[in-house]
Scaffold this motif. Structure first.
Motif, mmCIF file in Angstrom:
data_model
loop_
_atom_site.group_PDB
_atom_site.id
_atom_site.type_symbol
_atom_site.label_atom_id
_atom_site.label_comp_id
_atom_site.label_asym_id
_atom_site.label_seq_id
_atom_site.Cartn_x
_atom_site.Cartn_y
_atom_site.Cartn_z
ATOM 1 N N SER A 88 -31.781 -60.600 -50.833
ATOM 2 C CA SER A 88 -32.982 -61.090 -51.497
ATOM 3 C C SER A 88 -33.350 -62.463 -50.937
ATOM 4 O O SER A 88 -34.521 -62.803 -50.813
ATOM 5 C CB SER A 88 -32.753 -61.199 -52.999
ATOM 6 O OG SER A 88 -32.203 -60.022 -53.513
ATOM 7 N N GLU A 89 -32.336 -63.234 -50.617
ATOM 8 C CA GLU A 89 -32.546 -64.575 -50.064
ATOM 9 C C GLU A 89 -31.391 -64.899 -49.143
ATOM 10 O O GLU A 89 -30.319 -64.318 -49.247
ATOM 11 C CB GLU A 89 -32.523 -65.624 -51.192
ATOM 12 C CG GLU A 89 -33.835 -65.868 -51.892
ATOM 13 C CD GLU A 89 -33.604 -66.706 -53.136
ATOM 14 O OE1 GLU A 89 -32.877 -67.708 -53.049
ATOM 15 O OE2 GLU A 89 -34.130 -66.322 -54.199
ATOM 16 N N GLY A 90 -31.605 -65.899 -48.284
ATOM 17 C CA GLY A 90 -30.503 -66.425 -47.491
ATOM 18 C C GLY A 90 -30.459 -65.906 -46.068
ATOM 19 O O GLY A 90 -31.131 -64.934 -45.728
ATOM 20 N N GLU A 127 -21.401 -66.614 -40.651
ATOM 21 C CA GLU A 127 -21.948 -67.786 -41.318
ATOM 22 C C GLU A 127 -23.030 -67.294 -42.263
ATOM 23 O O GLU A 127 -23.918 -66.546 -41.852
ATOM 24 C CB GLU A 127 -22.580 -68.735 -40.299
ATOM 25 C CG GLU A 127 -21.581 -69.565 -39.527
ATOM 26 C CD GLU A 127 -22.276 -70.448 -38.512
ATOM 27 O OE1 GLU A 127 -22.572 -71.606 -38.845
ATOM 28 O OE2 GLU A 127 -22.548 -69.955 -37.402
ATOM 29 N N ALA A 128 -22.926 -67.719 -43.494
ATOM 30 C CA ALA A 128 -23.959 -67.318 -44.456
ATOM 31 C C ALA A 128 -24.422 -68.555 -45.202
ATOM 32 O O ALA A 128 -23.619 -69.441 -45.509
ATOM 33 C CB ALA A 128 -23.399 -66.295 -45.438
ATOM 34 N N LYS A 129 -25.738 -68.615 -45.436
ATOM 35 C CA LYS A 129 -26.286 -69.765 -46.177
ATOM 36 C C LYS A 129 -27.176 -69.260 -47.297
ATOM 37 O O LYS A 129 -28.116 -68.523 -47.069
ATOM 38 C CB LYS A 129 -27.119 -70.639 -45.225
ATOM 39 C CG LYS A 129 -26.358 -71.852 -44.726
ATOM 40 C CD LYS A 129 -27.323 -72.913 -44.228
ATOM 41 C CE LYS A 129 -26.822 -73.539 -42.941
ATOM 42 N NZ LYS A 129 -27.125 -72.766 -41.734
ATOM 43 N N GLY A 130 -26.809 -69.616 -48.508
ATOM 44 C CA GLY A 130 -27.649 -69.267 -49.668
ATOM 45 C C GLY A 130 -27.890 -67.786 -49.832
ATOM 46 O O GLY A 130 -28.960 -67.353 -50.262
ATOM 47 N N LEU A 131 -26.871 -66.991 -49.491
ATOM 48 C CA LEU A 131 -27.037 -65.532 -49.537
ATOM 49 C C LEU A 131 -27.073 -65.048 -50.986
ATOM 50 O O LEU A 131 -26.144 -65.295 -51.758
ATOM 51 C CB LEU A 131 -25.871 -64.887 -48.793
ATOM 52 C CG LEU A 131 -25.930 -63.384 -48.584
ATOM 53 C CD1 LEU A 131 -27.127 -63.008 -47.738
ATOM 54 C CD2 LEU A 131 -24.643 -62.904 -47.934
ATOM 55 N N LYS A 133 -26.364 -67.261 -54.218
ATOM 56 C CA LYS A 133 -26.322 -68.399 -53.278
ATOM 57 C C LYS A 133 -24.946 -68.592 -52.649
ATOM 58 O O LYS A 133 -24.325 -69.643 -52.766
ATOM 59 C CB LYS A 133 -26.741 -69.695 -53.993
ATOM 60 C CG LYS A 133 -28.113 -69.595 -54.642
ATOM 61 C CD LYS A 133 -28.736 -70.958 -54.811
ATOM 62 C CE LYS A 133 -30.100 -70.877 -55.454
ATOM 63 N NZ LYS A 133 -30.019 -70.503 -56.892
ATOM 64 N N LEU A 134 -24.505 -67.560 -51.973
ATOM 65 C CA LEU A 134 -23.175 -67.596 -51.354
ATOM 66 C C LEU A 134 -23.250 -68.311 -50.003
ATOM 67 O O LEU A 134 -24.086 -67.989 -49.167
ATOM 68 C CB LEU A 134 -22.693 -66.155 -51.169
ATOM 69 C CG LEU A 134 -21.299 -65.945 -50.599
ATOM 70 C CD1 LEU A 134 -20.253 -66.445 -51.564
ATOM 71 C CD2 LEU A 134 -21.074 -64.461 -50.319
ATOM 72 N N ASP A 135 -22.396 -69.326 -49.817
ATOM 73 C CA ASP A 135 -22.266 -69.989 -48.515
ATOM 74 C C ASP A 135 -20.901 -69.636 -47.946
ATOM 75 O O ASP A 135 -19.897 -69.748 -48.641
ATOM 76 C CB ASP A 135 -22.349 -71.514 -48.670
ATOM 77 C CG ASP A 135 -23.726 -71.968 -49.120
ATOM 78 O OD1 ASP A 135 -24.711 -71.362 -48.659
ATOM 79 O OD2 ASP A 135 -23.799 -72.904 -49.940
#
Ligand SMILES: Nc1ncnc2c1ncn2[C@@H]1O[C@H](COP(=O)(O)OP(=O)(O)OP(=O)(O)O)[C@@H](O)[C@H]1O
Ligand SMILES: [Mg+2]
Lengths: 313, 376
Positions: A65-67, A14-18, A30-32
């Protein structure tokens, strides 16, 4: 209890805002992702779209960097070491030792994963047989063909029977026959319960996945099962046959309602926006009465409609 | 953990044994260096090519020439009629110095106190001749300068006064004053510095350059295990090189090895570890094998120049001594010379040993911290 459990889908990834930035360059934006356990999930996209970078983020090789990422129920951050025993990774570039033999490479990887003595021997024999490498056991990895190298790499990546397997363009150096063979192995692994994430730029491979994400320039343009993607495609496919297709292509692509026209053999495959009521008659008029038929959409059509400047929201 | 280290160790040994070039270098570097330093490079200047301008042309002037040749410091390879001619020869580089014996040399000789002890009138005392030296090479210049007070009793037919020397010098170690005795143990230190740092710094970088690292990182291998497994084979390589240099040095140049094998082994292992960790630290900075090579040279030059290998440590300015102290090779240079030539025990050299140990620990800590970072 049983009914309750089976309702709930368990996710391997599960990835959110990667996101991943390299300076000003946004490699992944921003990969979901939600990848159910036991499925084969594909990343489809052109060179440089961020497939490898996404996989590196998900394996903990690169820091995001984020997520947030959750792998096999555990947040990736802080659990990298524990997760390493449960995931396998086959890199895009051959990452085993060219100056070691097949047997020595497997031996090395086996020891790294804590296999010793009889258990290691048994596992290596099993893998050599499974991946058809028995004859090459004493050959240097560097001197093997692309297909053999790739089988060795898969054998090494799956040596410890990981629950989650990442394959980065595993078949780029492999002929179609061996590619089929390779996918048979993947379905075997999947049937045994392994979740597989595979990146590719081949349509036929993407079509074999249970679900896939189409990526472009770091963005996920669409995702879902191949069938769902084709059904949801915001265009209708019309095939035109006749002569002077090159000139016709020029005229058609000028038209605002036409997303693309591509020659495939003796046909011109035209993608018309879905909002056009009667695409057949539109194309007929435009193509001076050449023969026109409606065609079944393919994954390639999906790819074309959701990438480049033809991208339709 | 030990299984993984062992697996990496075996893998590295196999790769090393298949890499003929590297394997050859391990053996050839010490041998070639030993030949070069043992035979070709000699800091005692001998048989310097010089010329002679003899305006006196007497039996005494020939006796002076004979006496000089007998010292073996100089060889008279040419004669010139005038100083002018000789100066041209010096400029051309045909000779390094010229001896000028004036026409009244015989008179000067008889008045000379080293020749005739009854002669006390300092007014009449003049040097019997003059050396004109190409001073650009200081070693040659100082060798000729040492001839200034050459005794003249061999020239005179009678025994001249022997002025009692102010000091008596007793040479304890290396009584024949052969450079090679000091060079060979020093060579151990220099060659180990070179090969140990070079091999380790490129060993890790090679792993990333060939793309092996990307796979390794996703396996349970920890960075410390990878580093230990990768450098362990080079400990054996280093010891092999120590053995080659000392054995061949002993056999070809009769360099004595006085110390105990245990002390030699102990100090060598300490130094090998220190050099290997230095190589590891470099490998975490370098991105390519070429960069690691350049960094090795960056360390190697001060190691050769400042460690006391070429020039005595004590003669260096304080700032240079500080830099030298920071380099592991300086400490090992002291230890190996002390052990091999003066039979010192490792315990006697505790300070240097301790420093090498601390350097190793510090290096490993820095390397594993930095190593983590480069994986992102
Ligand atoms: N270490 C890095 N430093 C800077 N930029 C990078 C780095 N790695 C990747 N990129 C950039 O990120 C983008 C995505 O690269 P990535 O390797 O993920 O593409 P890919 O989809 O795997 O392509 P391919 O099909 O060619 O393997 C590219 O524009 C690339 O230049
Ligand atoms: Mg890639």
């Amino acid at each position: 209890m049983i009914s309750n459990e089976s309702e709930q889908v368990e996710y391997a990834i599960e990835a959110k805002g990667l996101s991943k930035h390299f300076g000003n360059n946004i490699a992944v934006n921003k990969l979901d992702l939600k990848i159910p356990k036991g499925s084969i999930y594909g990343f489809l996209g052109p060179n440089g779209c961020g497939k490898s970078t996404s996989i590196r983020l998900l394996t903990g090789l690169l820091e995001a960097s984020e997520g947030d990422v959750t792998i096999l129920g555990n947040p990736l951050l802080g659990h990298e070491e524990a997760l390493k025993k449960r995931i396998g990774y086959m890199t895009q570039k051959f990452s085993l030792y060219d100056d070691l033999t097949v047997q020595e490479n497997l031996n090395f990887v086996g020891a790294i994963y804590g296999f010793v003595g009889k258990r290691k021997k048994a596992r290596l024999e099993e893998l050599l047989a499974l991946y058809d490498l028995e004859k090459q056991a004493k050959q240097f990895a560097g001197s093997m063909s692309g297909g053999q190298k790739q089988r060795l790499a898969l054998a090494c990546a799956t040596l410890h029977s990981p629950e989650l397997l990442f394959l980065d363009e595993p078949t780029s150096a492999v002929d179609p026959e061996n590619r089929r063979e390779f996918w048979e192995r993947l379905f075997d692994l999947c049937a045994a319960g392994t979740t597989i994430l595979v990146s590719t730029h081949y349509m036929d491979e993407a079509e074999r996945c249970h679900a896939l994400a189409i990526m472009e320039e770091g963005n996920k343009r669409a995702d879902g099962s191949p069938q769902a993607l084709m059904d949801a495609m915001p265009a209708t496919v019309v095939e035109v046959s006749g002569n002077k297709l090159r000139q016709l292509k020029q005229t058609l692509t000028q038209h605002p309602e036409i997303l693309s026209a591509a020659q495939i053999g003796a046909h011109l495959r035209v993608l018309v926006k879905k909002k056009v009521q009667d695409p057949l008659s539109l194309i007929s008029t435009l193509s001076d009465g050449r023969e026109t038929v409606l065609a079944r959409p393919s994954l390639e059509d999906v790819f074309v409609t959701c990438t480049g400047d033809r991208y339709v929201d | 953990m030990w299984i993984r280290i062992y697996a990496i160790f075996i893998k590295e040994l196999k790769q090393l044994s298949r890499d003929r070039m590297t394997f050859g270098m391990i053996i050839m570097i010490p041998l070639v260096q030993l030949m070069l330093f043992g035979y070709a490079i000699n800091t005692d200047a001998r048989h310097i090519h010089v010329g002679l301008v003899d305006l006196s042309q007497t039996s005494e002037s020939r006796a002076v020439e004979q006496a000089l040749v007998a010292t073996q410091s100089v060889d008279f390879i040419a004669r010139y009629r005038s100083i002018k001619e000789a100066e041209v020869a010096i400029t051309k580089g045909e000779i390094r110095a010229v001896l000028y014996l004036p026409a009244d040399m015989t008179r000067r000789l008889f008045n000379h106190p080293l020749y005739d002890h009854k002669q006390t009138d300092s007014q009449l005392t003049q040097p019997i001749g003059q050396w004109i030296v190409d001073g650009s090479d200081t070693v040659i210049a100082s060798t000729i300068r040492a001839l200034r007070n050459m005794p003249l009793d061999e020239v005179a037919n009678h025994t001249a006064t022997r002025t009692a020397p102010s000091f008596e010098v007793v040479q304890y170690f290396n009584p024949e004053q052969r450079t090679v005795v000091n060079i060979v143990p020093g060579l151990v230190a220099v060659i180990l510095t070179m090969t140990m740092i070079l091999f380790t710094s490129s060993a890790i970088v090679r792993e990333s350059e060939h793309g092996n690292m990307e796979f390794l990182i996703t396996t349970p291998v920890r960075s410390i295990e990878l580093m230990i497994g990768k450098i362990a084979p080079y400990v054996l390589v280093g010891l092999l090189q120590v053995a080659i240099i000392l054995y061949v040095g002993h056999w070809m140049f009769s360099v004595p090895i006085k110390g105990s094998i245990l002390s030699l082994l102990g100090s060598s292992i300490l130094f090998i570890f220190a050099s290997l960790t230095l190589g590891l630290v470099l490998s975490t900075i370098a991105k390519t094998q070429l960069q690691s090579m350049q960094m090795t040279i960056f360390i190697l030059l001060p190691s050769i120049l400042l460690s006391g290998f070429m020039f005595p440590y004590d003669a260096m300015p304080v700032a240079a001594q500080w830099i030298a102290e920071a380099l592991p090779v300086t400490h090992f240079m002291r230890m190996i010379r002390a052990i091999a030539l003066r039979d010192a025990s490792l315990l006697l050299l505790g300070k240097d040993a301790l420093w090498l140990g601390l350097f190793t620990i510090g290096g490993i800590i820095i390397a594993s911290l930095r190593f983590k970072k480069t994986l992102g």
